[in-house]
Design an enzyme around this catalytic site. Structure first.
Site, PDB file in Angstrom:
ATOM      1  CG  ASN A 175      21.328  60.886  15.788  1.00  0.00           C
ATOM      2  OD1 ASN A 175      21.179  62.101  15.923  1.00  0.00           O
ATOM      3  ND2 ASN A 175      20.301  60.054  15.606  1.00  0.00           N
ATOM      4  CD  GLU A 176      17.403  61.616  18.299  1.00  0.00           C
ATOM      5  OE1 GLU A 176      16.757  60.597  18.003  1.00  0.00           O
ATOM      6  OE2 GLU A 176      16.940  62.753  18.207  1.00  0.00           O
ATOM      7  CE1 TYR A 219      13.006  67.567  14.549  1.00  0.00           C
ATOM      8  CE2 TYR A 219      13.603  65.861  16.128  1.00  0.00           C
ATOM      9  CZ  TYR A 219      13.857  66.562  14.953  1.00  0.00           C
ATOM     10  OH  TYR A 219      14.968  66.254  14.208  1.00  0.00           O
ATOM     11  CD  GLU A 277      18.085  65.216  14.875  1.00  0.00           C
ATOM     12  OE1 GLU A 277      16.882  64.932  15.032  1.00  0.00           O
ATOM     13  OE2 GLU A 277      18.972  64.368  14.693  1.00  0.00           O
TER      14      GLU A 277
HETATM   15  O1  AHR Z   1      15.221  64.443  12.036  1.00  0.00           O
HETATM   16  C1  AHR Z   1      14.544  63.220  12.023  1.00  0.00           C
HETATM   17  C2  AHR Z   1      15.034  62.239  13.078  1.00  0.00           C
HETATM   18  O2  AHR Z   1      14.671  62.721  14.338  1.00  0.00           O
HETATM   19  C3  AHR Z   1      16.534  62.028  13.181  1.00  0.00           C
HETATM   20  O3  AHR Z   1      16.989  61.038  12.328  1.00  0.00           O
HETATM   21  C4  AHR Z   1      16.697  61.591  14.594  1.00  0.00           C
HETATM   22  O4  AHR Z   1      17.967  61.924  15.101  1.00  0.00           O
HETATM   23  C5  AHR Z   1      15.549  62.253  15.334  1.00  0.00           C
HETATM   24  O5  AHR Z   1      14.889  61.376  16.165  1.00  0.00           O
END
Ligand code: AHR
Length: 501
Positions: A174-175, A246, A294
């Site tokens: 992840n990331e 996001y 995400e």
């Molecule tokens: O969804 C919240 C966080 O955002 C996750 O853990 C991460 O992968 C991202 O930075």
């Protein structure tokens, strides 16, 4: 207030491709109250014998979620999956260094798999490539998927799962580009371990679907070069590359926030171009698709950051209250993913419960729907069949972040089975309405079955457990005449129109 103009043309002959049902995915991470106090609350009156809240399961089904990513997120990069299996009483309590939480391990892989089966969703598991090794990943896949007769498969059986979990889709970490990630790596370091993990996992099962980590967001300085390097190591070994994004309203800049989907669209195009350029360099006809695993609205500036936290158990984290405006943005992001359905094969809204989520719970009390629940649920229910190519000619609005952007966002699907055309229309203007003219050719378009609208005089209104202020209203402001749909869309609105013959 001005009325802007927008024209849309749809033609039954021009299609993007089938609606990938996995675009209606979600994400359950061991973070804040997503698992503990979210999907799992054993002393809640609605909990089943496993400790899972039935009211949350009911809302998950109503949301229409098709696939769920688990167990993280940043959490996975320090997680030892072996801690979460076997009798609950024997599981160790650990420090979760990602979110500074005390992790009881009451919920682990087998528990999540039972929850996923009850929810009717396909699981998508992530392996730890932060502190984890190739061997750890192989052991987990053997535990989950190998039928029997080996150390890990027999342990799964001993733990009560007689049939293999048969998890088809796996995220390779992840990331890993993020300096906040436990075990953060350079693109070459990550590319190498992702390639070696993929190679080893494919020796257990060559048909697994594997996802390499792309950038954590498009503002990372290495965005683009990260994907190019990682895919130069993994192109022939993985099926998808991940994207995360996001969005939030910054400095009161509402027009930019309402236009967030423009950024998502640019990011998708950028990652497709990068993946295809690696394919071209390798003279490969293989196409690596996209997993937008995400995405959401997250008012990140209100989160002090994980470094500011002390270790604690069951602490709520980033429980954003979503407004009508946030819901309109979520609807637009969802529609943008659909428009790219020929290359975006999977998408997961982050997260499912409590943590930046469409579902909220009260400890011992109600589970309720945030404002963002409705556009997701209606898209998941009605976007079926094929995504249509949408030609949009729209007035533009000026935004500080993205320059001049079309005020109207339009996406459409046609389901040959039910013979329904569904249009998803977003007015991105904070104050002006749009006069829409949509012409449909060779598509069912003689009657309006439903015009569902998310709009209202106060775009900052939110839902609470006690009051569901933001909700869908069935309205009839659009007229349909000889294949032309016409009428006004209010400022800051999301509309779904279902047409038939
Ligand atoms: O969804 C919240 C966080 O955002 C996750 O853990 C991460 O992968 C991202 O930075």
């Amino acid at each position: 207030m001005t009325t802007h103009r927008a024209n849309v043309t749809l033609d039954g002959a021009y299609r993007v491709g089938p609606v990938p049902r996995r675009l209606f995915g979600s994400f359950v991470e061991h973070m804040g109250r997503c698992v503990y106090g979210g999907i799992y609350e054993p002393d809640h009156p609605d909990a089943d014998e496993d400790g899972f809240r039935q009211d949350v399961l009911d809302l998950t089904r109503e949301l229409g979620v098709t696939t769920v990513r688990y167990p993280g997120g940043n959490f996975v990069s320090g997680y030892d999956w072996r801690d979460g299996i076997g009798p609950r009483a024997d599981r160790p309590t650990r420090l979760d260094r990602a979110w500074k939480a005390i992790e009881s391990n009451e919920v682990g892989t087998d528990d999540f798999m039972r929850w996923a089966a009850s929810a009717g969703v396909a699981p998508m598991l992530a392996v730890n490539l932060g502190t984890g090794t190739v061997q750890d990943a192989c052991d987990l896949v053997e535990y989950c998927n190998y039928p029997s007769g080996t150390k890990w498969s027999d342990l799964r059986i001993k733990n009560g799962a007689h049939q293999p979990h048969d998890v088809r889709t796996w995220c390779l970490g992840n990331e890993m580009d993020g300096p906040w990630q436990i075990g953060h790596k350079t693109a070459d370091e990550y590319g190498r371990i992702a390639a070696e993990t993929a190679r080893a996992l494919r020796r257990i099962d060559p048909t697994l679907e594997l996802i390499a980590c792309g950038s954590s967001n498009s503002t990372m300085p290495s965005f683009g070069s990260w994907e190019a390097t990682v895919l130069s190591h993994t192109h022939d070994l993985v099926d998808l590359v991940s994207l995360h994004a996001y969005y939030e309203e910054k400095d009161g800049d509402t027009a930019s926030f309402l236009s967030s989907a423009v950024d998502m669209d640019t990011m998708i195009r950028g990652v497709i171009a990068t993946a295809d350029s690696v394919a071209a360099r390798l003279r490969s006809s293989k196409r690596v698709n996209l997993s937008f695993d995400e995405w959401n609205v997250w008012h990140q500036s209100r989160f002090p950051g994980e470094d500011a936290l002390d270790y604690s158990k069951g602490r709520p984290l980033i429980e954003d209250n979503y407004s009508l405006m946030d819901a309109v943005v979520v609807g637009d992001l969802m529609a943008t993913l659909l428009r790219h359905g020929d290359r975006v094969a999977i998408a997961c809204q982050a997260q499912l419960v409590n943590v930046i989520a469409p579902i909220r719970t009260e400890r011992g009390g109600l589970a309720w729907k945030q404002a963002t629940f409705a556009p997701f649920a209606l898209s998941a229910r009605h976007a079926r069949g094929d995504v249509l190519l949408t030609a949009v000619e729209s007035d533009k609005q000026h935004t500080k972040r993205y320059g001049d952007v079309p005020i109207l966002s339009a996406t459409a699907t046609h389901d040959p089975e039910s013979n329904e055309v569904v249009m998803f229309l977003v007015n991105r203007s904070p104050e002006d309405s749009i006069h829409l003219t949509a012409r449909l050719h060779d598509l069912p378009s003689t009657k309006i079955l439903q015009q569902a609208e998310l709009a209202g005089p106060d775009m900052r209104v939110i839902n609470t457990a006690a009051q569901q202020e933001v909700r869908i209203r069935n309205v009839s402001s659009l007229r349909l005449c000889e294949g032309t749909l016409e009428g006004d869309l209010p400022a800051c609105s999301w509309t779904m129109v279902r047409l038939s013959s």
